[in-house]
Design a protein around this motif. Structure first.
Motif, PDB file in Angstrom:
ATOM      1  N   HIS A  15     -26.426  37.254  35.047  1.00 52.98           N
ATOM      2  CA  HIS A  15     -25.142  36.666  35.424  1.00 52.98           C
ATOM      3  C   HIS A  15     -24.589  35.746  34.334  1.00 52.98           C
ATOM      4  O   HIS A  15     -23.381  35.731  34.081  1.00 52.98           O
ATOM      5  N   ALA A  16     -25.466  34.991  33.682  1.00 54.97           N
ATOM      6  CA  ALA A  16     -25.021  34.134  32.580  1.00 54.97           C
ATOM      7  C   ALA A  16     -24.460  34.990  31.451  1.00 54.97           C
ATOM      8  O   ALA A  16     -23.421  34.660  30.863  1.00 54.97           O
ATOM      9  N   THR A  17     -25.139  36.088  31.147  1.00 54.99           N
ATOM     10  CA  THR A  17     -24.689  36.987  30.085  1.00 54.99           C
ATOM     11  C   THR A  17     -23.320  37.573  30.415  1.00 54.99           C
ATOM     12  O   THR A  17     -22.440  37.637  29.547  1.00 54.99           O
ATOM     13  N   LEU A  18     -23.121  37.984  31.650  1.00 55.34           N
ATOM     14  CA  LEU A  18     -21.819  38.527  32.051  1.00 55.34           C
ATOM     15  C   LEU A  18     -20.717  37.481  31.905  1.00 55.34           C
ATOM     16  O   LEU A  18     -19.622  37.788  31.410  1.00 55.34           O
ATOM     17  N   ARG A  19     -21.005  36.250  32.318  1.00 57.99           N
ATOM     18  CA  ARG A  19     -20.016  35.172  32.197  1.00 57.99           C
ATOM     19  C   ARG A  19     -19.695  34.901  30.729  1.00 57.99           C
ATOM     20  O   ARG A  19     -18.532  34.747  30.344  1.00 57.99           O
ATOM     21  N   TRP A  20     -20.731  34.870  29.887  1.00 58.98           N
ATOM     22  CA  TRP A  20     -20.529  34.631  28.459  1.00 58.98           C
ATOM     23  C   TRP A  20     -19.720  35.778  27.837  1.00 58.98           C
ATOM     24  O   TRP A  20     -18.797  35.541  27.055  1.00 58.98           O
ATOM     25  N   GLN A  21     -20.046  37.024  28.197  1.00 56.40           N
ATOM     26  CA  GLN A  21     -19.319  38.172  27.643  1.00 56.40           C
ATOM     27  C   GLN A  21     -17.842  38.124  28.032  1.00 56.40           C
ATOM     28  O   GLN A  21     -16.973  38.454  27.212  1.00 56.40           O
ATOM     29  N   ARG A  22     -17.538  37.716  29.255  1.00 56.79           N
ATOM     30  CA  ARG A  22     -16.132  37.592  29.664  1.00 56.79           C
ATOM     31  C   ARG A  22     -15.414  36.552  28.812  1.00 56.79           C
ATOM     32  O   ARG A  22     -14.267  36.750  28.404  1.00 56.79           O
ATOM     33  N   ALA A  23     -16.088  35.436  28.527  1.00 47.55           N
ATOM     34  CA  ALA A  23     -15.478  34.381  27.700  1.00 47.55           C
ATOM     35  C   ALA A  23     -15.227  34.883  26.274  1.00 47.55           C
ATOM     36  O   ALA A  23     -14.158  34.631  25.702  1.00 47.55           O
ATOM     37  N   VAL A  24     -16.171  35.603  25.714  1.00 48.99           N
ATOM     38  CA  VAL A  24     -16.013  36.127  24.352  1.00 48.99           C
ATOM     39  C   VAL A  24     -14.912  37.188  24.323  1.00 48.99           C
ATOM     40  O   VAL A  24     -14.076  37.200  23.409  1.00 48.99           O
ATOM     41  N   THR A  25     -14.892  38.057  25.305  1.00 48.83           N
ATOM     42  CA  THR A  25     -13.851  39.088  25.383  1.00 48.83           C
ATOM     43  C   THR A  25     -12.468  38.445  25.430  1.00 48.83           C
ATOM     44  O   THR A  25     -11.543  38.882  24.725  1.00 48.83           O
ATOM     45  N   ALA A  26     -12.321  37.395  26.220  1.00 44.30           N
ATOM     46  CA  ALA A  26     -11.027  36.700  26.320  1.00 44.30           C
ATOM     47  C   ALA A  26     -10.662  36.042  24.987  1.00 44.30           C
ATOM     48  O   ALA A  26      -9.494  36.052  24.586  1.00 44.30           O
ATOM     49  N   ALA A  27     -11.646  35.486  24.290  1.00 48.29           N
ATOM     50  CA  ALA A  27     -11.380  34.832  23.006  1.00 48.29           C
ATOM     51  C   ALA A  27     -10.945  35.834  21.943  1.00 48.29           C
ATOM     52  O   ALA A  27     -10.149  35.505  21.065  1.00 48.29           O
ATOM     53  N   LEU A  28     -11.468  37.051  22.019  1.00 47.96           N
ATOM     54  CA  LEU A  28     -11.167  38.068  21.007  1.00 47.96           C
ATOM     55  C   LEU A  28      -9.921  38.902  21.318  1.00 47.96           C
ATOM     56  O   LEU A  28      -9.370  39.540  20.422  1.00 47.96           O
ATOM     57  N   ALA A  29      -9.479  38.893  22.555  1.00 48.66           N
ATOM     58  CA  ALA A  29      -8.334  39.720  22.955  1.00 48.66           C
ATOM     59  C   ALA A  29      -7.095  39.474  22.091  1.00 48.66           C
ATOM     60  O   ALA A  29      -6.461  40.443  21.644  1.00 48.66           O
ATOM     61  N   PRO A  30      -6.733  38.224  21.800  1.00 44.20           N
ATOM     62  CA  PRO A  30      -5.536  38.015  20.966  1.00 44.20           C
ATOM     63  C   PRO A  30      -5.677  38.561  19.545  1.00 44.20           C
ATOM     64  O   PRO A  30      -4.680  38.783  18.862  1.00 44.20           O
ATOM     65  N   LEU A  31      -6.904  38.784  19.109  1.00 41.66           N
ATOM     66  CA  LEU A  31      -7.154  39.309  17.767  1.00 41.66           C
ATOM     67  C   LEU A  31      -7.311  40.828  17.768  1.00 41.66           C
ATOM     68  O   LEU A  31      -7.578  41.432  16.722  1.00 41.66           O
ATOM     69  N   ASP A  32      -7.171  41.443  18.940  1.00 38.13           N
ATOM     70  CA  ASP A  32      -7.283  42.892  19.101  1.00 38.13           C
ATOM     71  C   ASP A  32      -8.645  43.414  18.641  1.00 38.13           C
ATOM     72  O   ASP A  32      -8.743  44.434  17.958  1.00 38.13           O
TER      73      ASP A  32
END
Length: 141
Positions: A15-32
């Motif tokens: 669950h921690a990994t999933l939460r962390w992956q969501r945060a990283v995905t959101a951080a990278l989205a503006p950079l495509d």
């Protein structure tokens, strides 16, 4: 045997990994960039700054990614103009991965975005404690 999910380290890590992956995905989205694209771009950028561009196999090893999947992700990065793949003159079966000027400009931005997401995610834990635990968990035994 853990009888409750809250007593299972593996379940909590999941669950921690999933939460962390969501945060990283959101951080990278503006950079495509996807998370895997980021990891491979950053690894290629770091390796290229140390000297000769890495080949795909070495890059997959550094990133911890599957070799075939690495090739597919590198193709996507190449189509975005962030890397180029060239035949290795010493081994014509291998492809060297060089970061383009555009990729070299994007990599530090992406690293900074992910480091901000990491800092926020790991904020409840002392940085040194988090690093020590994660290093121990990633050791080959």
């Amino acid at each position: 045997m853990a009888l409750q999910p809250a007593e299972s380290p593996g379940f909590l890590l999941w669950h921690a990994t999933l939460r962390w992956q969501r945060a990283v995905t959101a951080a990278l989205a503006p950079l495509d960039l996807t998370h895997v694209q980021f990891v491979l771009l950053a690894c290629a950028w770091w390796a290229g700054r140390q000297g000769e561009p890495p080949n795909q196999l070495a890059l997959a090893g550094q990133a911890g990614t599957d070799v075939k999947m690495t090739s597919s992700v590198l193709a996507a990065l190449e189509s975005k103009g962030l890397i180029v793949r060239e035949t290795d003159p010493r081994d014509t079966r291998a492809k060297r991965v060089a970061v383009t000027e555009r990729g070299a400009a994007l990599a530090p931005q992406a690293i900074e975005a992910v480091e901000r997401a990491d800092a926020e995610f790991f904020r409840p834990v002392k940085a040194q404690d988090a690093l020590e635990l994660l290093r121990r968990l990633t050791e080959d035994r």
